[in-house]
Design an enzyme around this catalytic site. Structure first.
Site, PDB file in Angstrom:
ATOM      1  N   ASP A  71       0.873  -1.167   0.000  1.00 27.91           N
ATOM      2  CA  ASP A  71       0.000   0.000   0.000  1.00 27.91           C
ATOM      3  C   ASP A  71       0.917   1.227   0.000  1.00 27.91           C
ATOM      4  OD1 ASP A  71      -2.157   1.736   0.082  1.00 27.91           O
ATOM      5  OD2 ASP A  71      -3.212   0.640   1.650  1.00 27.91           O
ATOM      6  N   TRP A  72       0.364   2.395  -0.224  1.00 28.19           N
ATOM      7  CA  TRP A  72       1.191   3.595  -0.406  1.00 28.19           C
ATOM      8  C   TRP A  72       1.941   3.959   0.889  1.00 28.19           C
ATOM      9  CZ3 TRP A  72      -0.339   1.763  -4.485  1.00 28.19           C
ATOM     10  CH2 TRP A  72      -0.115   2.356  -5.730  1.00 28.19           C
TER      11      TRP A  72
END
Ligand code: NAG
Ligand code: NAG
Ligand code: NAG
Ligand code: NAG
Ligand code: NAG
Ligand code: NAG
Ligand code: NAG
Length: 870
Positions: free
Chosen positions: A278-279
């Site tokens: 995920d970011w």
């Protein structure tokens, strides 16, 4: 100075995050599992791996690491942009949010989000929405769609992002996710199933330099039977990518949890695509690499302000291969997985390049807004990708609408009804439909929650637009407080619009930091009071609710004038006409609740309330085990306000003539899995340091992430690699590929798990006086002799009928698989049938609390008018 200071602290914290598990409750362990299994061993991916491996064997070290990492936040047109390998013909890959359609662009469709899709209980519609989403992503030149979302599962009613998924049940999530993946990938876009795994709360989810991310402590059986289930189905559908969650499981961050990525995803579930972070969820370099991460997004470190342009990978990945810490074999596998997904979707054939820019709505702008100095150019080409997708969006919004209550046939409305319409939720946000970035406000018609899973509306067809278009006789009071001038009359029908919102943690809306910490499960903007005030003055009140999930209705539900309650979920851009078609009876409502509506928040187990601030790593221990949502209500014998699966129609249906047919005979454990097929082989020699050198005269963009090293650095790393200095490998580290567990064998697990054990058919008849669609829901009750404590009923399949006119019938076919009748045995680490000759109850009906047909697997017969076990 600042960066040095931050680096110092981060080293300590990152180190601690890897080794320390001491705040995790006793018994929860994150076991090591190494090495990362090579991809390419299932027959359905052989050809794509063959193509990928031809390229990989010809790629340089810096080309390979370039494909594994993003070029940095705001360093390209998409929310994620990998480096390229142009010499071998591979462009930068464009990754873009989100599950309900294109984020941050124009001429797109704002589809209804997952929770609305789940409420349709319509597999075909789920698929068709997926195709439409895929077409829009392809049309904008996006390689990787960052959806669907099947985690959070919805364990926690106040969880901020439950609305992005399909409902609080693993099987509903599984069908929603798999159909979406099949739709999106049918047009050549790589889908991403997310967030892996147990990502059930927004607050405290991310690591930062002073606090580790929250730890979801989950036992093995619960993981398999609830949270993993939809991921298994998505992988079985051939999903190209899996996104790792921010949180930890059992104390170990998902982004570097070798047991989750190497063992569960890549061996047990046979995942052949690539795993992305995920970011900014990646919190280490070498450990995450060894633990099975294949792509880091957006490329930056999470502990140094991104403006400095630092990465755990890119040039560091290159270095870690040269210095011998990461076997080149691991890099080859990560690169091959990424390219195999690219070839599998046919992206080497005329795939469009990005023609939009997530960072701006302007036509021209900086090509790299994150750089200090960036070249400028055309960044938005305003390509219209909407086609006729509004139709499928409207169909989803309409067929999700769930009628909970309808007294005195107040619905459908007569054409000549005189209406008094109340509530700001009935009309567009007066500040502009896209005035809040990432929909981070609840103003006007609520079509979606907020955060990265939102989209800009091309338009909002509001309920008021709908009433206007109908030529309805209405007066609208655009207020959330009861107006003194509405002049109630006996002939009036009052229609009240109310809402409840939630979203992602990086935006706080009305004191709700993603999760509903302040609003609780109440309606927003004093909706309860508005309804009560209206109910005091009007004899016929219709309540329309736009909501992200469960809300409380007790304050007004039983008031005599509250005649109808309609949950319209989150309709996306198509709020108006879809609702009108139901309110006025063009169609009968056919949505069913994708979660339970409680009478009180105390109805839930204590363990699903939000985890507050805790010193050190917040601990979230899933002590309720399998008992989430209706599984808990059944066990605790609590009658909800409305049961999971509830939904009324304007007509009525009967279910009859059920039949059960054995298909595959059951055995205590599934037949032996197929062995892994061959995977690509490459040279294991450490590449030459020269493969990492910056090319001469390279025009570098400041802060952009590159995979090259200075000559000195590369040579120094190679020297370490050639020395006796050894990297401190984690406990349990090994370089020897494993055969894989008995529960694996194909995408999704042992293929025999998905053998149909029984076919079930049931005839649904429209016994009322209007046309409508019915949903047959199938729940399994385990044999009483089973030694495993198992929820009383579990949804295993469902089927929606065509629109049936009065008197018409349709035979629906459903099935239960071997896995549907199994439990995850933590001792044998396999799916087992607890009682092979046991009599499973296969319950059929239109809701989890309206199940009157029972088929028995032992008797092979079905009976009507049975009393359901709940
Ligand atoms: C977490 O710990 C529990 C209890 O030991 C174990 O059953 C489970 O497999 C662990 N899960 C993961 C993902 O490590
Ligand atoms: C890769 O290299 C091999 C051997 O040098 C060559 O035969 C092959 O054509 C190359 N393939 C590609 C795609 O460049
Ligand atoms: C990595 O990708 C960037 C961006 O496309 C490009 O400038 C650079 O040359 C690539 N590196 C290699 C080794 O191809
Ligand atoms: C190799 O490089 C990586 C990335 O910088 C680093 O984490 C690792 O400690 C290095 N290994 C050795 C043995 O120096
Ligand atoms: C609406 O029309 C129906 C018959 O067409 C009539 O019975 C009813 O009284 C009318 N209602 C109102 C509010 O005018
Ligand atoms: C209610 O509707 C009926 C039938 O249309 C009409 O006769 C009556 O005057 C209306 N009453 C009010 C208060 O408007
Ligand atoms: C590695 O060591 C060998 C033998 O000691 C030597 O021949 C070789 O040049 C060294 N390579 C590098 C990259 O240092």
């Amino acid at each position: 100075m600042l960066s040095v200071l931050i680096l110092g602290i981060s080293t300590i914290v990152t180190g601690a995050a890897i080794e320390q598990r001491d705040s995790v409750p006793p018994g929860y362990v994150a076991a090591p599992y190494y090495p990362a299994p090579h991809g390419g061993w299932t027959p359905d991916w052989t050809e794509s791996y063959r193509k990928a491996s031809l390229l990989v064997s010809n790629m340089t070290l810096a080309e390979k690491t370039n494909l594994t990492t993003g070029t940095g936040l705001f360093m390209g047109r998409c929310v994620g942009n990998t480096g390229s390998a142009l010499r071998v013909g591979i462009p930068q890959l464009c990754l873009q949010d989100g599950p309900l359609g294109l984020r941050n662009t124009d001429h797109n469709t704002a589809f209804p989000p997952g929770i609305t899709v789940g409420a349709t209980w319509d597999k075909d519609l789920m698929y068709r929405r997926g195709v439409a989403i895929g077409e829009e992503f392809r049309g904008k030149g996006i390689n990787v769609h960052l959806g669907p979302c099947v985690g959070p599962l919805g364990r926690r009613p106040r969880g901020g992002r439950n609305w992005e998924g399909f409902g609080a049940d693993p099987v509903l999530q599984a069908f929603g996710g798999a159909a979406t993946i099949e739709g999106v990938q049918s047009v050549g876009v790589i889908a991403t199933i997310k967030h892996f795994i147990a990502n059930e709360q927004e607050q405290y989810r991310m690591w930062n330099i002073v606090k580790p991310g929250i730890s979801s402590n989950v036992d093995d059986r619960t993981l398999h039977e609830l949270y993993l289930w939809p991921f298994a189905e998505g992988i079985r559908s051939g999903v190209g990518s899996v996104m790792i969650a921010y949180n930890a499981v059992n104390g170990s961050a998902c982004s570097q949890n070798s047991y989750l990525m190497n063992s569960i995803l890549k061996d047990e579930l046979g995942f052949q695509g690539f795993v992305m972070s995920d970011w900014l969820a990646q919190i280490s370099g070498v450990p995450s690499t060894l633990a099975g991460l294949d792509m880091s997004m957006p490329g930056d470190r999470n502990d140094i302000p991104v403006v400095f342009g630092n990465s755990y990978w890119m040039y560091e990945f290159t270095r870690s291969v040269l210095n011998g810490s990461v076997p080149v074999d691991r890099l080859n596998d990560a690169t091959t997985r990424i390219l195999a997904a690219y070839f599998k979707m046919g992206q080497d054939q005329n795939y469009p390049r990005p023609n939009f820019d997530t960072n701006t709505q302007d036509a021209e702008g900086p090509l790299y807004p994150g750089a200090l100095i960036s070249p400028r150019g055309i960044v938005n080409e305003f390509v219209d990708v909407q086609a006729n997708h509004a139709e499928v969006a409207r169909e989803v919004a309409r067929d999700a609408i769930t009628l909970l209550k309808n007294l005195d046939s107040v619905l459908p409305l007569a054409r000549n009804s005189t209406l008094k319409v109340f509530g700001t939720d009935a009309e567009k946000n007066p500040d502009g439909i896209n005035s809040c970035a990432d929909q981070g406000c609840n103003k006007g018609t609520l079509g979606m929650g907020w955060g990265s899973g939102s989209a800009r509306y091309p338009y909002m067809d509001s309920p008021i637009d709908g009433f206007k278009a109908r030529g309805a006789s209405y007066q609208f009071f655009n207020t959330d407080s009861f107006p003194s001038n509405s002049n109630p009359s006996a002939n009036d029908t009052a229609v009240v619009f109310v809402s409840a919102d939630s979203g992602e943690n990086y935006i706080t809306v009305e004191n709700n930091p993603g999760d509903r910490t302040s609003s609780n499960l109440n309606l927003w903007h004093n909706g309860d009071k508005l309804i009560k005030d209206i109910a005091a003055k009007y004899a016929n009140v219709v309540v329309v609710i736009h909501t992200v999930g469960p809300i409380l209705m007790e304050e007004w539900h039983d008031l005599p004038s509250v005649k109808a309650v309609v949950v319209a979920h989150l309709p996306g851009q198509e709020a108006g006409a879809s609702l009108m078609q139901v309110l006025y009876g063009d169609v009968s409502p056919s949505g069913h609740l994708p979660y339970t509506l409680p009478k009180s928040e105390d109805d839930y187990p204590e363990s699903v309330s939000l985890v507050g601030y805790q010193l050190g790593q917040p601990q979230d221990t899933f002590t309720e085990g399998l008992y989430v949502d209706y599984r808990h209500f059944h066990k605790a014998n609590v009658t909800p306000r409305y049961a999971f699966g509830h939904g009324l129609s304007y007509t009525s249906f009967s279910f009859s003539d059920a039949a059960i047919t054995p298909v595959t005979p059951l055995t205590a454990t599934p037949p032996t899995r197929p062995a892994k097929g061959a995977t690509p082989t490459y040279s294991t020699a450490v590449p030459e340091a020269s493969e990492a050198y910056w090319p001469a005269n390279f025009d570098r963009i400041l802060r952009y992430l590159y995979s090259y090293l200075e000559k000195n650095d590369a040579d120094a790393a190679a020297k370490i690699g050639n020395s006796t200095t050894k990297y401190p490998y984690p406990a349990g580290y090994s370089n020897v590929q494993k055969a894989g567990p008995p529960a694996g064998g194909a995408q999704g697990g042992n293929p025999a798990l998905f053998d149909t054990a029984f076919d079930i058919s049931v005839t649904v008849s429209n016994t009322g006086s209007r046309a409508g669609k019915a949903v047959a829901q199938l729940y399994v009750q385990f044999p009483s002799a089973s030694p495993f404590d198992t929820p009383i009923l579990q949804l295993r399949d469902f089927s929606k009928s065509a629109e049936l006119v009065p008197g018409a019938k349709q035979t629906l076919t459903l099935r239960v698989t071997r896995k549907d009748l199994s439990v995850w045995d933590v001792v044998s680490q396999n799916w087992v049938i607890p009682v092979v000759d046991g009599d499973y109850g296969i319950w059929l009906g239109e809701s989890s609390d309206k199940l009157n047909l029972r088929c028995g697997t032992a008797s092979g017969t079905c009976a009507a008018d049975q009393t359901s076990p709940v």
